[in-house]
Design a protein around this motif. Structure first.
Motif, PDB file in Angstrom:
ATOM      1  N   ARG A 156       0.814  -1.215   0.000  1.00 63.46           N
ATOM      2  CA  ARG A 156       0.000   0.000   0.000  1.00 63.46           C
ATOM      3  C   ARG A 156       0.854   1.274   0.000  1.00 63.46           C
ATOM      4  O   ARG A 156       0.667   2.153  -0.841  1.00 63.46           O
ATOM      5  N   GLY A 157       1.777   1.389   0.936  1.00 68.77           N
ATOM      6  CA  GLY A 157       2.584   2.610   1.054  1.00 68.77           C
ATOM      7  C   GLY A 157       3.400   2.913  -0.196  1.00 68.77           C
ATOM      8  O   GLY A 157       3.284   4.009  -0.760  1.00 68.77           O
ATOM      9  N   PRO A 158       4.233   1.961  -0.653  1.00 72.17           N
ATOM     10  CA  PRO A 158       5.035   2.236  -1.848  1.00 72.17           C
ATOM     11  C   PRO A 158       4.185   2.515  -3.093  1.00 72.17           C
ATOM     12  O   PRO A 158       4.530   3.372  -3.898  1.00 72.17           O
ATOM     13  N   LEU A 159       3.071   1.815  -3.230  1.00 68.14           N
ATOM     14  CA  LEU A 159       2.213   2.032  -4.395  1.00 68.14           C
ATOM     15  C   LEU A 159       1.531   3.398  -4.320  1.00 68.14           C
ATOM     16  O   LEU A 159       1.453   4.108  -5.321  1.00 68.14           O
ATOM     17  N   GLN A 160       1.075   3.783  -3.133  1.00 69.89           N
ATOM     18  CA  GLN A 160       0.478   5.113  -2.965  1.00 69.89           C
ATOM     19  C   GLN A 160       1.490   6.199  -3.318  1.00 69.89           C
ATOM     20  O   GLN A 160       1.150   7.187  -3.969  1.00 69.89           O
ATOM     21  N   LYS A 219      -1.097   8.036 -16.037  1.00 66.00           N
ATOM     22  CA  LYS A 219      -0.841   6.652 -16.473  1.00 66.00           C
ATOM     23  C   LYS A 219       0.461   6.548 -17.258  1.00 66.00           C
ATOM     24  O   LYS A 219       1.177   5.556 -17.153  1.00 66.00           O
ATOM     25  N   ALA A 220       0.786   7.588 -18.025  1.00 66.25           N
ATOM     26  CA  ALA A 220       2.027   7.570 -18.805  1.00 66.25           C
ATOM     27  C   ALA A 220       3.250   7.548 -17.894  1.00 66.25           C
ATOM     28  O   ALA A 220       4.307   7.058 -18.290  1.00 66.25           O
ATOM     29  N   GLY A 221       3.099   8.040 -16.666  1.00 70.80           N
ATOM     30  CA  GLY A 221       4.210   8.071 -15.733  1.00 70.80           C
ATOM     31  C   GLY A 221       4.345   6.824 -14.886  1.00 70.80           C
ATOM     32  O   GLY A 221       5.194   6.761 -13.998  1.00 70.80           O
ATOM     33  N   LEU A 222       3.524   5.832 -15.149  1.00 65.18           N
ATOM     34  CA  LEU A 222       3.529   4.598 -14.374  1.00 65.18           C
ATOM     35  C   LEU A 222       4.021   3.418 -15.208  1.00 65.18           C
ATOM     36  O   LEU A 222       3.954   3.444 -16.438  1.00 65.18           O
ATOM     37  N   ASP A 239       1.967  -2.132 -16.261  1.00 67.91           N
ATOM     38  CA  ASP A 239       1.103  -3.023 -15.481  1.00 67.91           C
ATOM     39  C   ASP A 239       0.337  -2.262 -14.402  1.00 67.91           C
ATOM     40  O   ASP A 239      -0.826  -2.541 -14.137  1.00 67.91           O
ATOM     41  N   ILE A 240       0.996  -1.297 -13.786  1.00 62.27           N
ATOM     42  CA  ILE A 240       0.341  -0.489 -12.761  1.00 62.27           C
ATOM     43  C   ILE A 240      -0.674   0.443 -13.414  1.00 62.27           C
ATOM     44  O   ILE A 240      -1.798   0.592 -12.939  1.00 62.27           O
ATOM     45  N   ALA A 241      -0.283   1.049 -14.535  1.00 58.19           N
ATOM     46  CA  ALA A 241      -1.180   1.951 -15.249  1.00 58.19           C
ATOM     47  C   ALA A 241      -2.463   1.235 -15.674  1.00 58.19           C
ATOM     48  O   ALA A 241      -3.550   1.800 -15.585  1.00 58.19           O
TER      49      ALA A 241
END
Length: 90
Positions: free
Chosen positions: A22-26, A61-64, A67-69
């Protein structure tokens, strides 16, 4: 803009992997949204609210990582709030 945009995730409380990530993804999502906000704000030339919302989402989204985007579904009310701030600031 009064505060930098921030993404908050609500992980499944019973899933230890979601809680751990959660923390790193946020942080990654918030960083991408903040960078997108800066780019959209810097290049804003009177586009409509809808265009600004779409650009914010696309730029974030372009900055991710792809897979995360692909799995990123922001709270559209929060994204709309950022777009309103950009439009009003102009």
């Amino acid at each position: 803009m009064a505060a930098e945009p921030h993404v908050t995730l609500e992980p499944d409380p019973h899933d230890p992997v979601q809680r751990k990530l959660r923390g790193p993804l946020q942080e990654q999502l918030s960083s991408a949204l903040q960078a997108a906000t800066e780019r959209v704000q810097a290049s804003y030339r009177g586009e409509s609210f809808d265009v600004v919302c779409r650009r914010l989402l696309d730029e974030t989204k372009a900055g991710l990582h792809p897979d995360i985007a692909a799995g990123f579904e922001p709270d559209m009310d929060e994204l709309a709030g950022v777009a309103v701030a950009i439009v009003r600031r102009a």
